[in-house]
Design an enzyme around this catalytic site. Structure first.
Site, PDB file in Angstrom:
ATOM      1  N   GLU A 162     -15.986   4.964   3.165  1.00 43.60           N
ATOM      2  CA  GLU A 162     -14.555   5.145   2.922  1.00 43.60           C
ATOM      3  C   GLU A 162     -14.371   6.058   1.719  1.00 43.60           C
ATOM      4  OE1 GLU A 162     -12.482   1.364   2.655  1.00 43.60           O
ATOM      5  OE2 GLU A 162     -13.532   0.658   4.434  1.00 43.60           O
ATOM      6  N   ASN A 212       0.838  -1.213   0.000  1.00 40.71           N
ATOM      7  CA  ASN A 212       0.000   0.000   0.000  1.00 40.71           C
ATOM      8  C   ASN A 212       0.872   1.262   0.000  1.00 40.71           C
ATOM      9  OD1 ASN A 212      -2.427  -1.500   0.222  1.00 40.71           O
ATOM     10  ND2 ASN A 212      -2.109  -1.700   2.420  1.00 40.71           N
ATOM     11  N   HIS A 229     -14.314  -1.208   5.784  1.00 43.04           N
ATOM     12  CA  HIS A 229     -13.200  -1.960   6.360  1.00 43.04           C
ATOM     13  C   HIS A 229     -13.599  -2.663   7.668  1.00 43.04           C
ATOM     14  CE1 HIS A 229      -9.107  -2.301   8.260  1.00 43.04           C
ATOM     15  NE2 HIS A 229      -8.782  -2.576   7.009  1.00 43.04           N
ATOM     16  N   ASP A 251     -13.495   7.272   6.316  1.00 40.80           N
ATOM     17  CA  ASP A 251     -12.181   6.665   6.499  1.00 40.80           C
ATOM     18  C   ASP A 251     -11.465   6.771   5.159  1.00 40.80           C
ATOM     19  OD1 ASP A 251     -10.019   4.908   6.550  1.00 40.80           O
ATOM     20  OD2 ASP A 251     -11.068   3.366   7.708  1.00 40.80           O
ATOM     21  N   LYS A 257      -0.304   3.696   4.661  1.00 43.17           N
ATOM     22  CA  LYS A 257      -0.411   3.467   3.216  1.00 43.17           C
ATOM     23  C   LYS A 257       0.467   4.481   2.468  1.00 43.17           C
ATOM     24  CE  LYS A 257      -3.884   0.652   4.526  1.00 43.17           C
ATOM     25  NZ  LYS A 257      -4.937   0.593   5.496  1.00 43.17           N
TER      26      LYS A 257
HETATM   27  C1  LIG Z   1      -5.635  -0.166   6.513  1.00 43.37           C
HETATM   28  C2  LIG Z   1      -6.957   0.373   6.868  1.00 43.37           C
HETATM   29  C3  LIG Z   1      -7.299   0.689   8.176  1.00 43.37           C
HETATM   30  C4  LIG Z   1      -6.406   0.340   9.320  1.00 43.37           C
HETATM   31  O1  LIG Z   1      -5.354   1.222   9.405  1.00 43.37           O
HETATM   32  P1  LIG Z   1      -4.039   0.761  10.146  1.00 43.37           P
HETATM   33  O2  LIG Z   1      -3.335   2.040  10.397  1.00 43.37           O
HETATM   34  O3  LIG Z   1      -3.333  -0.147   9.213  1.00 43.37           O
HETATM   35  O4  LIG Z   1      -4.466   0.080  11.402  1.00 43.37           O
HETATM   36  C5  LIG Z   1      -8.498   1.294   8.419  1.00 43.37           C
HETATM   37  N1  LIG Z   1      -9.368   1.549   7.424  1.00 43.37           N
HETATM   38  C6  LIG Z   1      -9.086   1.227   6.155  1.00 43.37           C
HETATM   39  C7  LIG Z   1     -10.078   1.533   5.096  1.00 43.37           C
HETATM   40  C8  LIG Z   1      -7.889   0.621   5.829  1.00 43.37           C
HETATM   41  O5  LIG Z   1      -7.621   0.262   4.588  1.00 43.37           O
END
Ligand SMILES: *Cc1c(COP(=O)(O)O)cnc(C)c1O
Length: 381
Positions: free
Chosen positions: A174, A46, A132, A201, A233
């Protein structure tokens, strides 16, 4: 059933449908994954802008560790809240246009904390059904009622929001969907949300999408009430932040248990993130390169008999359906030196196992072409 039997039965069930999850020891960078001495071209990460080994960010982390040590020494509510955290929160808030930002150790904990702190029994959470796991799990653990709307379907969202209720509503989506790569219709959702709080998110949009990498909401000219951004990411590090109003930030400081009862991120990491924000803001060239790779990949995939999802982002899934077939394709790609992960239910809906291909600005055109050639070959086996 004894504990032993219960655990063994659960594992057997996973094995019987080719869905047992295992981890693989390896070393990854943006474009490579090295496993058992062999380097593969990596299409599973990512690290969309190739920042995980960016020299200035690595140096900032080293410098931060020299100055502040390697750990924060406590919860932010005790002695763990350092000037480096404070500065980063202010930078993030200003950059993304919010009064406040609160740092979290991970996106998973940020989502758990916010949903856990906000929701009460008479409330309703209305979430995109492909949200997620960190969002859906927090929602189902909360005392509120969880209703899931059809993916990216604003009418379905509205119908659920319109159902009678005594409490408050939280609408969740998201910016860019992690397993599909498509983007939420944020402007329509914001217009449809009524009195609900809107939580977005943007784990996969921040840094990559929108002017200056400000993310999906900025690109759609939408102001979510709660914006979650993560640093694992495109930022290339880890951690997360929640952007919100002054009152909501103060409320979360009282009631978000993942903030209160957990050690704050190392100040050195916050220091590195500070540099990463600057790098992201200036990463026009990387964002443009990524877009060129996406266009090149999609243009050529037209000639390959595989079902490419309708995505314009770095996440370019090939929907296969069957678990066994998906694993076979991933194994065939591996034989050709490419690392592509097979994603199976329950991470994705039943019958929609897929190869989750991700592209990064750090890839070269020859990486993309090698992927296309291998995909072409494996469909002829
Ligand atoms: C990766 C991800 C998370 C979690 O984030 P981390 O910092 O890896 O715990 C939360 N929401 C989405 C949509 C993600 O892709």
């Amino acid at each position: 059933m004894s504990w032993q039997q219960r655990i063994a039965a659960a594992l057997d069930e996973r094995r019987s449908v080719n869905a047992l999850r295992t981890r693989i020891v390896g070393e990854s960078d943006a474009t490579g994954f090295t496993h058992q001495g062999q380097r593969y071209r990596n299409f599973s990460g990512n690290d969309y802008l190739g920042l995980s080994r960016h020299p200035a960010i690595v140096e900032a982390w080293q410098q931060g560790a020299q100055r502040y040590g390697v750990g924060s020494g406590g919860s932010g509510h005790v002695t763990g809240f350092h000037q480096a955290h404070h500065r980063l929160e202010q930078t993030l808030a200003e950059w993304l246009g919010y009064p406040r930002a609160l740092l979290f150790i991970s996106g998973f904990s940020a989502n758990q904390a916010v949903i856990g702190a906000l929701m009460q029994k008479e409330d309703r959470i209305v979430a995109d059904r492909l949200s997620h796991a960190s969002l859906l799990e927090a929602a189902s653990l909360s005392p509120a009622t969880l209703r899931r709307f059809h993916h990216n379907d604003v009418d379905s969202l509205q119908a659920l929001l319109d159902k009678p209720l005594t409490g408050q509503q939280l609408a969740i989506t998201e910016g860019v969907f992690s397993m599909d790569g498509d983007r939420a219709p944020l402007a329509e959702i914001a217009a449809a949300k009524r009195n609900a709080l809107l939580m977005v998110d943007d784990a996969h949009g921040i840094g990559v999408v929108g002017e200056g990498g400000r993310g999906s909401c900025a690109a759609a000219n939408v102001k979510a009430d709660i914006l979650v951004v993560t640093f694992g990411k495109a930022f290339g590090l880890s951690g997360a932040a929640v952007l919100c109003s002054d009152d909501l930030a103060d409320y979360l400081l009282q009631f978000a248990r993942h903030l209160i009862y957990s050690t704050a991120m190392p100040p050195a990491q916050a220091h590195a993130l500070q540099t990463a924000v600057t790098v992201i803001q200036q990463a026009e060239e990387q964002r443009a390169t990524l877009q060129r790779h996406i266009a090149r990949f999609r243009r050529q995939m037209v000639h390959i008999p595989l079902q490419l999802a309708d995505s314009q982002t770095a996440i370019q899934p090939i929907i296969v359906g069957d678990n066994q077939r998906t694993l076979q394709l991933a194994a065939s790609l591996r034989e050709r030196g490419l690392w592509v992960t097979a994603i199976r239910p329950p991470t994705v809906p039943a019958g929609s196992a897929r190869l989750r291909i991700t592209l990064t600005a750090a890839h070269t055109e020859s990486d993309i072409d090698a992927l296309l050639e291998a995909l072409h070959d494996v469909t002829r086996e």
